[in-house]
Every structure is written in C-alpha cells, then in structure tokens.
Design a protein around this motif. Structure first.
Motif, PDB file in Angstrom:
ATOM      1  N   ASN A 276       0.832  -1.192   0.000  1.00 49.47           N
ATOM      2  CA  ASN A 276       0.000   0.000   0.000  1.00 49.47           C
ATOM      3  C   ASN A 276       0.871   1.247   0.000  1.00 49.47           C
ATOM      4  O   ASN A 276       2.059   1.200   0.301  1.00 49.47           O
ATOM      5  CB  ASN A 276      -0.912   0.025   1.232  1.00 49.47           C
ATOM      6  N   ILE A 277       0.265   2.374  -0.309  1.00 44.46           N
ATOM      7  CA  ILE A 277       0.952   3.667  -0.267  1.00 44.46           C
ATOM      8  C   ILE A 277       0.507   4.404   0.989  1.00 44.46           C
ATOM      9  O   ILE A 277      -0.682   4.433   1.314  1.00 44.46           O
ATOM     10  CB  ILE A 277       0.617   4.521  -1.515  1.00 44.46           C
ATOM     11  N   TYR A 278       1.465   5.007   1.693  1.00 46.65           N
ATOM     12  CA  TYR A 278       1.166   5.823   2.866  1.00 46.65           C
ATOM     13  C   TYR A 278       1.819   7.192   2.689  1.00 46.65           C
ATOM     14  O   TYR A 278       2.987   7.286   2.299  1.00 46.65           O
ATOM     15  CB  TYR A 278       1.683   5.167   4.146  1.00 46.65           C
ATOM     16  N   VAL A 279       1.057   8.240   2.951  1.00 47.38           N
ATOM     17  CA  VAL A 279       1.575   9.603   2.874  1.00 47.38           C
ATOM     18  C   VAL A 279       1.160  10.355   4.132  1.00 47.38           C
ATOM     19  O   VAL A 279       0.225   9.957   4.839  1.00 47.38           O
ATOM     20  CB  VAL A 279       1.053  10.354   1.618  1.00 47.38           C
ATOM     21  N   LEU A 280       1.850  11.451   4.413  1.00 52.92           N
ATOM     22  CA  LEU A 280       1.476  12.286   5.553  1.00 52.92           C
ATOM     23  C   LEU A 280       0.138  12.955   5.282  1.00 52.92           C
ATOM     24  O   LEU A 280      -0.136  13.390   4.154  1.00 52.92           O
ATOM     25  CB  LEU A 280       2.545  13.344   5.811  1.00 52.92           C
ATOM     26  N   ASN A 281      -0.684  13.027   6.304  1.00 53.10           N
ATOM     27  CA  ASN A 281      -1.999  13.643   6.176  1.00 53.10           C
ATOM     28  C   ASN A 281      -1.850  15.162   6.267  1.00 53.10           C
ATOM     29  O   ASN A 281      -2.010  15.764   7.322  1.00 53.10           O
ATOM     30  CB  ASN A 281      -2.928  13.141   7.282  1.00 53.10           C
ATOM     31  N   LYS A 282      -1.516  15.761   5.141  1.00 53.21           N
ATOM     32  CA  LYS A 282      -1.321  17.206   5.092  1.00 53.21           C
ATOM     33  C   LYS A 282      -1.735  17.721   3.723  1.00 53.21           C
ATOM     34  O   LYS A 282      -2.062  16.937   2.815  1.00 53.21           O
ATOM     35  CB  LYS A 282       0.144  17.560   5.373  1.00 53.21           C
ATOM     36  N   GLU A 283      -1.728  19.014   3.574  1.00 49.71           N
ATOM     37  CA  GLU A 283      -2.111  19.631   2.311  1.00 49.71           C
ATOM     38  C   GLU A 283      -1.266  19.066   1.161  1.00 49.71           C
ATOM     39  O   GLU A 283      -0.054  18.968   1.263  1.00 49.71           O
ATOM     40  CB  GLU A 283      -1.905  21.153   2.400  1.00 49.71           C
ATOM     41  N   GLY A 284      -1.953  18.667   0.093  1.00 51.02           N
ATOM     42  CA  GLY A 284      -1.262  18.131  -1.070  1.00 51.02           C
ATOM     43  C   GLY A 284      -1.053  16.629  -1.057  1.00 51.02           C
ATOM     44  O   GLY A 284      -0.369  16.082  -1.931  1.00 51.02           O
ATOM     45  N   TYR A 285      -1.668  15.926  -0.093  1.00 49.65           N
ATOM     46  CA  TYR A 285      -1.413  14.484   0.022  1.00 49.65           C
ATOM     47  C   TYR A 285      -1.941  13.705  -1.188  1.00 49.65           C
ATOM     48  O   TYR A 285      -1.362  12.684  -1.588  1.00 49.65           O
ATOM     49  CB  TYR A 285      -1.984  13.925   1.322  1.00 49.65           C
ATOM     50  N   LYS A 286      -3.026  14.190  -1.807  1.00 45.09           N
ATOM     51  CA  LYS A 286      -3.569  13.489  -2.969  1.00 45.09           C
ATOM     52  C   LYS A 286      -2.588  13.502  -4.131  1.00 45.09           C
ATOM     53  O   LYS A 286      -2.462  12.526  -4.872  1.00 45.09           O
ATOM     54  CB  LYS A 286      -4.906  14.111  -3.386  1.00 45.09           C
ATOM     55  N   GLN A 287      -1.891  14.626  -4.303  1.00 43.96           N
ATOM     56  CA  GLN A 287      -0.895  14.718  -5.362  1.00 43.96           C
ATOM     57  C   GLN A 287       0.270  13.761  -5.101  1.00 43.96           C
ATOM     58  O   GLN A 287       0.779  13.119  -6.017  1.00 43.96           O
ATOM     59  CB  GLN A 287      -0.365  16.152  -5.453  1.00 43.96           C
ATOM     60  N   GLU A 288       0.663  13.654  -3.820  1.00 43.24           N
ATOM     61  CA  GLU A 288       1.754  12.750  -3.467  1.00 43.24           C
ATOM     62  C   GLU A 288       1.372  11.303  -3.781  1.00 43.24           C
ATOM     63  O   GLU A 288       2.204  10.522  -4.269  1.00 43.24           O
ATOM     64  CB  GLU A 288       2.117  12.887  -1.986  1.00 43.24           C
ATOM     65  N   ILE A 289       0.118  10.933  -3.514  1.00 40.17           N
ATOM     66  CA  ILE A 289      -0.351   9.582  -3.802  1.00 40.17           C
ATOM     67  C   ILE A 289      -0.322   9.318  -5.306  1.00 40.17           C
ATOM     68  O   ILE A 289       0.107   8.258  -5.768  1.00 40.17           O
ATOM     69  CB  ILE A 289      -1.779   9.365  -3.245  1.00 40.17           C
ATOM     70  N   GLU A 290      -0.764  10.306  -6.084  1.00 44.16           N
ATOM     71  CA  GLU A 290      -0.769  10.157  -7.551  1.00 44.16           C
ATOM     72  C   GLU A 290       0.655   9.964  -8.076  1.00 44.16           C
ATOM     73  O   GLU A 290       0.913   9.084  -8.905  1.00 44.16           O
ATOM     74  CB  GLU A 290      -1.403  11.390  -8.193  1.00 44.16           C
ATOM     75  N   TRP A 291       1.587  10.786  -7.584  1.00 46.57           N
ATOM     76  CA  TRP A 291       2.980  10.657  -8.023  1.00 46.57           C
ATOM     77  C   TRP A 291       3.564   9.319  -7.600  1.00 46.57           C
ATOM     78  O   TRP A 291       4.324   8.697  -8.348  1.00 46.57           O
ATOM     79  CB  TRP A 291       3.810  11.802  -7.453  1.00 46.57           C
ATOM     80  N   ALA A 292       3.225   8.877  -6.378  1.00 48.62           N
ATOM     81  CA  ALA A 292       3.734   7.593  -5.883  1.00 48.62           C
ATOM     82  C   ALA A 292       3.171   6.439  -6.711  1.00 48.62           C
ATOM     83  O   ALA A 292       3.886   5.475  -7.024  1.00 48.62           O
ATOM     84  CB  ALA A 292       3.366   7.415  -4.415  1.00 48.62           C
ATOM     85  N   MET A 293       1.899   6.534  -7.080  1.00 52.88           N
ATOM     86  CA  MET A 293       1.277   5.494  -7.899  1.00 52.88           C
ATOM     87  C   MET A 293       1.988   5.386  -9.249  1.00 52.88           C
ATOM     88  O   MET A 293       2.291   4.279  -9.716  1.00 52.88           O
ATOM     89  CB  MET A 293      -0.204   5.820  -8.111  1.00 52.88           C
ATOM     90  N   ASN A 294       2.277   6.512  -9.853  1.00 58.06           N
ATOM     91  CA  ASN A 294       2.983   6.507 -11.138  1.00 58.06           C
ATOM     92  C   ASN A 294       4.394   5.937 -10.988  1.00 58.06           C
ATOM     93  O   ASN A 294       4.884   5.224 -11.869  1.00 58.06           O
ATOM     94  CB  ASN A 294       3.062   7.925 -11.709  1.00 58.06           C
ATOM     95  N   LYS A 295       5.026   6.252  -9.886  1.00 62.55           N
ATOM     96  CA  LYS A 295       6.379   5.738  -9.627  1.00 62.55           C
ATOM     97  C   LYS A 295       6.349   4.224  -9.449  1.00 62.55           C
ATOM     98  O   LYS A 295       7.238   3.506  -9.937  1.00 62.55           O
ATOM     99  CB  LYS A 295       6.952   6.405  -8.376  1.00 62.55           C
ATOM    100  N   MET A 296       5.335   3.723  -8.775  1.00 63.48           N
ATOM    101  CA  MET A 296       5.212   2.283  -8.565  1.00 63.48           C
ATOM    102  C   MET A 296       4.952   1.553  -9.891  1.00 63.48           C
ATOM    103  O   MET A 296       5.483   0.463 -10.112  1.00 63.48           O
ATOM    104  CB  MET A 296       4.097   1.981  -7.565  1.00 63.48           C
ATOM    105  N   LEU A 297       4.148   2.150 -10.767  1.00 65.66           N
ATOM    106  CA  LEU A 297       3.905   1.552 -12.087  1.00 65.66           C
ATOM    107  C   LEU A 297       5.226   1.415 -12.841  1.00 65.66           C
ATOM    108  O   LEU A 297       5.491   0.402 -13.495  1.00 65.66           O
ATOM    109  CB  LEU A 297       2.929   2.418 -12.890  1.00 65.66           C
ATOM    110  N   GLU A 298       6.051   2.444 -12.703  1.00 60.72           N
ATOM    111  CA  GLU A 298       7.365   2.440 -13.351  1.00 60.72           C
ATOM    112  C   GLU A 298       8.273   1.374 -12.745  1.00 60.72           C
ATOM    113  O   GLU A 298       8.951   0.624 -13.469  1.00 60.72           O
ATOM    114  CB  GLU A 298       7.998   3.829 -13.198  1.00 60.72           C
ATOM    115  N   VAL A 299       8.278   1.279 -11.421  1.00 60.17           N
ATOM    116  CA  VAL A 299       9.143   0.321 -10.733  1.00 60.17           C
ATOM    117  C   VAL A 299       8.745  -1.120 -11.058  1.00 60.17           C
ATOM    118  O   VAL A 299       9.608  -1.980 -11.305  1.00 60.17           O
ATOM    119  CB  VAL A 299       9.088   0.554  -9.203  1.00 60.17           C
ATOM    120  N   TYR A 300       7.433  -1.397 -11.065  1.00 60.13           N
ATOM    121  CA  TYR A 300       6.960  -2.754 -11.309  1.00 60.13           C
ATOM    122  C   TYR A 300       6.858  -3.084 -12.800  1.00 60.13           C
ATOM    123  O   TYR A 300       6.590  -4.221 -13.180  1.00 60.13           O
ATOM    124  CB  TYR A 300       5.608  -2.977 -10.627  1.00 60.13           C
TER     125      TYR A 300
END
Length: 289
Positions: free
Chosen positions: A248-272
C-alpha cells in the motif's frame, strides 16, 4: 516571532507555523540511520534512544543546551518509579553514555548519581547531533498524537512505526518560497515498502506493525490521522501465475497528500514495469512482501 521563541532549531528550520491550526510548532530531524534497521544490533543501544533524542531536541535552547530527567523518559512508557530502579534506568544511562562517546552531547554530571528527578544538563554538539541530509521530520503535533495513544499498543511501537515510515517518505528539496521544483513528481513523499521488510528491519511482528499503522491512519474525535493510506492492488506479469499484491501507499496527512499519492502510484507503475494495477487479491494482503 517573539525573541524568546528563538532557539537552535530555528536556525535549521526546526520551527514553523502550522497551516492546520496556525500555531507555532517545532520539529525534530530524526536521523534515518537509527530507525532504518535494528538499533540494538547496529548500535548496541535500546529503542529508548528514539524518545530520548526527541526530548533532548525538544528542550533545546538557542545556545544548544538541553536537559532531561529519567522520570520524563519513564513517563513515556508508563513505568512506575520505586526504590528499586527498573532496568530501563540503566538503559537510559547507557544511551546518554553512547551519545557522549559519539560526541553528540556533553554531560558534566555523574549519571550514576542522578535520581529520577535530577535535571541532567546537556550540551548538544550540533555537528554530530543534528542530521542535515538523511532524516525524517516529526513535528510537535505528530508527537502529541502519539502521546495520546490509548490502545493495547505501547507508545514506543507507534513511535517506531511512524519514524520508520516517515524516514522513507522523506523531505524533498523545494524552492525558496516553499513551492515544488519541476522534478517533484520524480520524488514523491510517500512510503510503499512491504510490511514484511518493515517487520524484519524493526524486529517487530507483522501483527504489531499493522496495528500501529491502523492507529496512525485512523482519525478520532477532532484529531486527524497522521497518515493517509491508499490501497494499490496487485500485478500479474505472467498469465500462467497468480497475481501478487503490491504494498500500500502511505503519505502524511497534510495539504497536497492526494498529489503525493498520484505521483507515488505513477512511480510504482514504473518500478513494477506495468501499465496498471489489478484489483487487490483476496487474502491476507497486508502481509505481502
């Protein structure tokens, strides 16, 4: 800002105004090397180092002096004090000795003579105590949420889980005005390591880690969760083999967290090396390696 509020942390950016409540907060830069792995095996000291490092930094003055009492550390664990001092007291002394020997701090007092309430004066040596490169930040409000934990879990486990996850979330470089640099999407502030790896590094059970994560991702009353969790799914590179869940992806609960999740998801697609993630495979997905 009032002059009285200035201290050594401000010079390193350790004081800020919280966007959530518009109040003054401090943060501690916790060195990654002490949380990414078994601290007992790597450094020969107990896990009490975590709370002691934070407390020493919390009470730090402008001149890099601080203080600590044995009782304050014991209170974090809920230990009762009595005539026969518990093992924890010797562990606290060992950690202070470790910091002295590694030139992180200086103490002139006799630690063996210190009582539960003796204020042990500490001179911090910034060049060795402070972490300026690989570190995770824990703010005063995050620390307060952990201190309020009223569960079957102990605070140390929750603190360890948070520090570990936060050490991998990291703090990427930003522009002078605080805005993101153009390459921010390549460095998402997110954690997506497996629970199994985390359990091995921290020498904790998967069950305890999952309970800690549940606490950290759950809001209560007026207190927001410290972390936001996003379930990712599974991958199936070979049609002849069953799909495998990914962390799963975990991010800090702060302003902009949705963007961090989107970037992390794209990074994971690249890694896998896949174009998309499949639905989560049924079963005990939280223990996926």
């Amino acid at each position: 800002m009032k002059p009285a509020l200035l201290n050594a942390r401000k010079l390193e950016g350790g004081i800020f105004i919280s966007k959530q409540n518009n109040k003054l907060e401090y943060f501690t830069r916790f060195p990654n090397e002490y949380i990414q792995g078994n601290i007992k095996t790597k450094f020969g000291i107990s896990r009490k180092f975590y709370i002691m490092y934070i407390l020493i930094d919390k009470y730090r003055s402008y001149e890099d002096y601080s203080w600590i009492t044995i009782r304050k550390v014991l209170n974090f664990y809920g230990y009762k004090t009595h005539k026969r001092k518990p093992k924890a007291v010797s562990e606290i002394r060992d950690i202070l000795e470790y910091m002295i020997n590694n030139k992180m701090i200086e103490i002139e007092q006799d630690l063996d003579a210190a009582s539960y309430d003796t204020a042990i004066e500490i001179k911090i040596i910034p060049e060795n105590f402070d972490s300026t490169e690989k570190f995770g930040k824990i703010t005063s409000s995050q620390y307060d949420v952990i201190m309020m934990a009223d569960t079957s879990l102990n605070r140390e486990s929750i603190l360890m889980a948070f520090l570990y996850i936060n050490s991998y979330i990291g703090c990427r470089k930003r522009n002078d005005d605080g805005s993101n640099m153009q390459n921010a999407k390549d460095y998402p502030e997110a954690f997506w390591r497996s629970i199994e790896n985390m359990a091995k590094e921290l020498s904790m059970s998967k069950d305890t880690i999952n309970k800690c994560i549940d606490y950290l991702t759950t809001s209560s009353d007026d207190i927001p969760a410290l972390l936001v969790k996003r379930e990712v799914g599974s991958i199936q590179k070979d049609v002849n083999k069953p799909p495998q869940n990914v962390p799963n992806i975990y991010v800090l609960n702060k302003e902009g967290y949705k963007q961090e999740i989107e970037w992390a998801m794209n990074k994971m697609l690249e890694v896998y090396g896949v174009e998309k993630f499949c639905p989560m495979k049924s079963g005990n997905y939280r223990f996926t390696s």
